[in-house]
Design a protein around this motif. Structure first.
Motif, short mmCIF file in Angstrom:
data_model
loop_
_atom_site.label_atom_id
_atom_site.label_comp_id
_atom_site.label_asym_id
_atom_site.label_seq_id
_atom_site.Cartn_x
_atom_site.Cartn_y
_atom_site.Cartn_z
N LEU A 1 -1.09 0.44 16.90
CA LEU A 1 0.33 0.82 16.83
C LEU A 1 0.71 1.77 17.97
CD1 LEU A 1 0.84 1.41 12.99
CD2 LEU A 1 1.69 -0.50 14.37
N PRO A 2 1.97 1.74 18.38
CA PRO A 2 2.40 2.69 19.41
C PRO A 2 2.49 4.11 18.84
CG PRO A 2 4.26 1.36 18.66
CD PRO A 2 3.03 0.82 17.99
N ALA A 3 2.32 5.08 19.72
CA ALA A 3 2.45 6.48 19.32
C ALA A 3 3.89 6.76 18.91
CB ALA A 3 2.04 7.39 20.48
N GLY A 4 4.08 7.75 18.08
CA GLY A 4 5.42 8.14 17.64
C GLY A 4 5.35 8.72 16.25
N ALA A 5 6.50 9.19 15.78
CA ALA A 5 6.59 9.77 14.44
C ALA A 5 6.85 8.67 13.42
CB ALA A 5 7.71 10.80 14.40
N TYR A 6 6.02 8.60 12.41
CA TYR A 6 6.15 7.62 11.34
C TYR A 6 6.54 8.36 10.06
CZ TYR A 6 3.97 4.11 14.30
OH TYR A 6 3.72 3.21 15.31
N ALA A 7 7.51 7.80 9.34
CA ALA A 7 7.97 8.43 8.10
C ALA A 7 8.29 7.35 7.07
CB ALA A 7 9.20 9.29 8.38
N ASN A 8 8.60 7.77 5.87
CA ASN A 8 8.87 6.80 4.78
C ASN A 8 9.83 5.72 5.21
OD1 ASN A 8 7.23 8.12 3.02
ND2 ASN A 8 8.84 8.70 1.59
N GLY A 9 9.42 4.47 4.97
CA GLY A 9 10.29 3.34 5.19
C GLY A 9 11.22 3.17 4.00
N SER A 10 10.70 3.39 2.84
CA SER A 10 11.49 3.41 1.61
C SER A 10 10.90 4.50 0.73
CB SER A 10 11.43 2.05 0.91
OG SER A 10 10.12 1.79 0.44
N ALA A 11 11.69 4.94 -0.19
CA ALA A 11 11.22 6.02 -1.05
C ALA A 11 10.09 5.55 -1.96
CB ALA A 11 12.37 6.55 -1.89
N VAL A 12 9.07 6.34 -2.05
CA VAL A 12 8.01 6.12 -3.02
C VAL A 12 8.26 7.12 -4.14
CG1 VAL A 12 5.53 6.24 -3.48
CG2 VAL A 12 6.34 5.34 -1.28
N THR A 13 8.39 6.60 -5.35
CA THR A 13 8.68 7.44 -6.49
C THR A 13 7.46 7.54 -7.39
OG1 THR A 13 11.00 6.76 -6.44
CG2 THR A 13 10.21 7.75 -8.48
N VAL A 14 7.00 8.76 -7.60
CA VAL A 14 5.88 8.99 -8.51
C VAL A 14 6.49 9.32 -9.88
CG1 VAL A 14 3.89 10.45 -9.03
CG2 VAL A 14 4.40 9.83 -6.66
N SER A 15 6.07 8.57 -10.89
CA SER A 15 6.64 8.73 -12.24
C SER A 15 5.55 9.08 -13.24
CB SER A 15 7.32 7.44 -12.68
OG SER A 15 8.36 7.10 -11.80
N VAL A 16 5.90 9.95 -14.16
CA VAL A 16 5.02 10.28 -15.27
C VAL A 16 5.72 9.78 -16.53
CG1 VAL A 16 3.90 12.11 -16.61
CG2 VAL A 16 4.00 12.26 -14.11
N SER A 17 5.05 8.88 -17.22
CA SER A 17 5.58 8.30 -18.44
C SER A 17 4.88 8.95 -19.63
CB SER A 17 5.32 6.80 -18.41
OG SER A 17 5.53 6.22 -19.67
N TYR A 18 5.60 9.15 -20.72
CA TYR A 18 5.00 9.74 -21.93
C TYR A 18 5.68 9.23 -23.15
CZ TYR A 18 8.84 13.03 -21.17
OH TYR A 18 10.05 13.61 -20.95
#
Length: 165
Positions: free
Chosen positions: A148-165
């Protein structure tokens, strides 16, 4: 006309009425009912952040974020929390995407944090209401970033961490 004897009898009668009135004072009782409903719950702290920092595309090994990110979970008794993370696990730079593993175990060798509620992993926390730290770990595989080319990589889409109970 009142005589001393009549006045004394009248005073005695009045005194006994007051005494008797006090002795037979009215009283009503009511039973107080007290209740409460406790509901079980878990509380999860706000968003976590994972940073791989800066490294060369020539790095010879996978890059891990073992310092990872943390969030806190507090669950009441009888809760059985489970964790999962939805969203695309890639970071992007323009048209270039870089997948990453997300895990609850150090090294994040496997992408073992399930992506759906149906597959949610049991979250082992003491269920006594105290906040407990839950670490998240991530790994970028060398095979995925070497070309891959150098550069700043960041979230492409939101990753949501969920806790179910």
């Amino acid at each position: 006309m009142f005589t001393k004897q009549k006045v004394s009898l009248a005073a005695a009668a009045l005194t006994s009425m007051v005494v008797l009135g006090t002795a037979v004072a009215a009283q009503d009782d009511s039973v107080l009912t007290v209740d409460a409903t406790l509901t079980s719950a878990c509380a999860v702290s706000a968003g976590a952040t994972i940073s791989f920092g800066s490294f060369s595309t020539l790095a010879a090994v996978d890059q891990t974020a073992d310092s990872g990110s943390t969030f806190t979970v507090a669950c009441s008794a009888d809760m059985e929390p489970a964790i999962f993370a939805t969203g695309t696990r890639t970071i992007i730079n323009g048209a270039n995407s870089l997948p990453f593993n997300l895990s609850l175990t150090s090294g994040a060798v496997a992408d073992d944090l399930p992506a759906t509620l149906a597959l949610a992993a049991a979250l082992t926390v003491v269920q006594d209401g105290t906040e407990q730290i839950v670490p998240l770990y991530a790994r970028l595989a060398k095979a995925n970033f070497g070309a891959l080319p150098a550069g700043a990589y960041a979230n492409g889409s939101a990753v949501t961490v969920s806790v179910s109970y």
